[in-house]
Scaffold this active site. Structure first.
Site, PDB file in Angstrom:
ATOM      1  CE1 TYR A  55      -3.161  -2.925   0.254  1.00 32.93           C
ATOM      2  CE2 TYR A  55      -3.061  -2.794   2.643  1.00 32.93           C
ATOM      3  CZ  TYR A  55      -3.522  -3.408   1.485  1.00 32.93           C
ATOM      4  OH  TYR A  55      -4.347  -4.499   1.581  1.00 32.93           O
ATOM      5  CG  HIS A 111      -0.929  -8.577  -0.129  1.00 29.69           C
ATOM      6  ND1 HIS A 111      -0.484  -7.281  -0.048  1.00 29.69           N
ATOM      7  CD2 HIS A 111      -2.238  -8.483  -0.478  1.00 29.69           C
ATOM      8  CE1 HIS A 111      -1.465  -6.446  -0.331  1.00 29.69           C
ATOM      9  NE2 HIS A 111      -2.546  -7.168  -0.620  1.00 29.69           N
TER      10      HIS A 111
END
Length: 321
Positions: free
Chosen positions: A56, A120
């Site tokens: 992110y 992820h």
């Protein structure tokens, strides 16, 4: 704030949790000062779980979050981060990279441990690397005390159906599958409950689909799905109602969904979201919005390798209904 049991982890998690992706300026340019205030406002509102990832904002979200929690008692919140995805098309699930990634995340986050580490978006790599390198790395990190619990994340529900019987993890993070327009996550709950796996439900607004604003160009939903979600949002607006409120209330109302992640870098927004959870849901409006969304209900999009996509088996077909 309500709290629910979180799988077999022995934890109580707030039904609304804080996704720190916004702190990485992934949706708009953000102020670090305002972002830090947002984290503190989330905790003050009763939220006890924060999720982040080095992906992110290309590590920015972790760095800003690290500033926000640096002076806070570590037992005041549960914290998860991720490993394996580091850019739009950058994936590395080798054991060495996971070990290095965790050390880097701990440094940015100003903490000695993570409560959960998720692999992820594992749908982008063959299952062999996950089974042979990544999951064993998680177990080693647990032994070392770097993480308390291990998990996997991804979009396709079929991914979890394939992987959970083969791996030992404590939690999964699923997104865009328990919202006003898509409740297909319900089909996975019997499997999660069978294995006592904790669940994080993310993106109750379906990555911005449920909004009166134009959907971002990058959004993978098809035009019909985008149009139906926008129609539902505009209908709520004619009733003087923000569809975000209905979406957050709907996603947090189900007792079988332990926690739902929302992301913002605005302190007023997170306080508003927390307040919505405590307010009664407009059942009449919910029915009307559900009717608008019925033609596209449970419609999704592909993500990752073909082997993980396609229709997941339902609990009924599995004999677990």
């Amino acid at each position: 704030m309500k709290f629910r049991k979180w799988g077999r982890m022995g934890l109580e998690v707030s039904v609304l949790s804080f996704g720190a992706s916004s702190l990485g300026s992934v949706f708009r340019e953000t102020s670090d000062r305002e972002s830090i205030k947002t984290v503190h406002a989330a905790l003050d509102a009763g939220i006890n779980y924060i999720d982040v990832s080095p992906y992110y904002g290309l590590t920015k979200a972790e760095s800003v979050l690290g500033q926000a929690i640096k002076e806070l008692p570590r037992d005041r919140f549960l914290l998860s981060s991720k490993a394996g995805r580091y850019g739009e098309n950058t994936f590395d699930f080798s054991a060495k990279r996971i070990f290095d990634s965790v050390e880097e995340s701990l440094s940015r986050l100003n903490t000695d441990y993570l409560d959960i580490l998720f692999l992820h978006d594992i749908e982008f790599v063959p299952s062999g690397i996950i089974l042979e390198e990544a999951v064993p790395a998680l177990h080693k990190l647990k032994e070392q005390g770097k993480i308390r619990f291990a998990g996997v994340s991804g979009l396709p529900l079929k991914l979890f159906e394939q992987m959970l019987p083969q791996i030992e993890v404590d939690a999964i993070l699923s997104y865009c599958h328990y919202s006003l327009n898509d409740t297909s996550l319900l089909n996975l709950l019997p499997l999660l409950e069978e294995y006592s796996v904790g669940l994080v439900n993310a993106s109750p607004l379906s990555m911005g689909l449920l909004s009166t604003r134009e959907t971002a160009d990058w959004h993978p939903a098809d035009p019909e799905l985008k149009a139906a979600c926008r129609k539902a949002a505009e209908y709520c607006a004619t009733r003087g109602y923000d569809i975000a409120q209905l979406a957050v209330q709907f996603s947090t109302a189900n007792e079988r969904i332990p926690t739902t992640l929302v992301s913002t870098a605005n302190p007023e927004n997170i306080v508003k979201n927390a307040r919505w959870v405590e307010e009664p849901m407009d059942q009449e409006l919910l029915g009307e919005v559900s009717d608008i969304l019925a033609p596209v209900h449970n419609r999704t999009w592909t993500s990752g390798l073909p082997e993980y996509n396609g229709s997941p088996r339902t609990a009924a077909k599995e004999g677990r209904a």
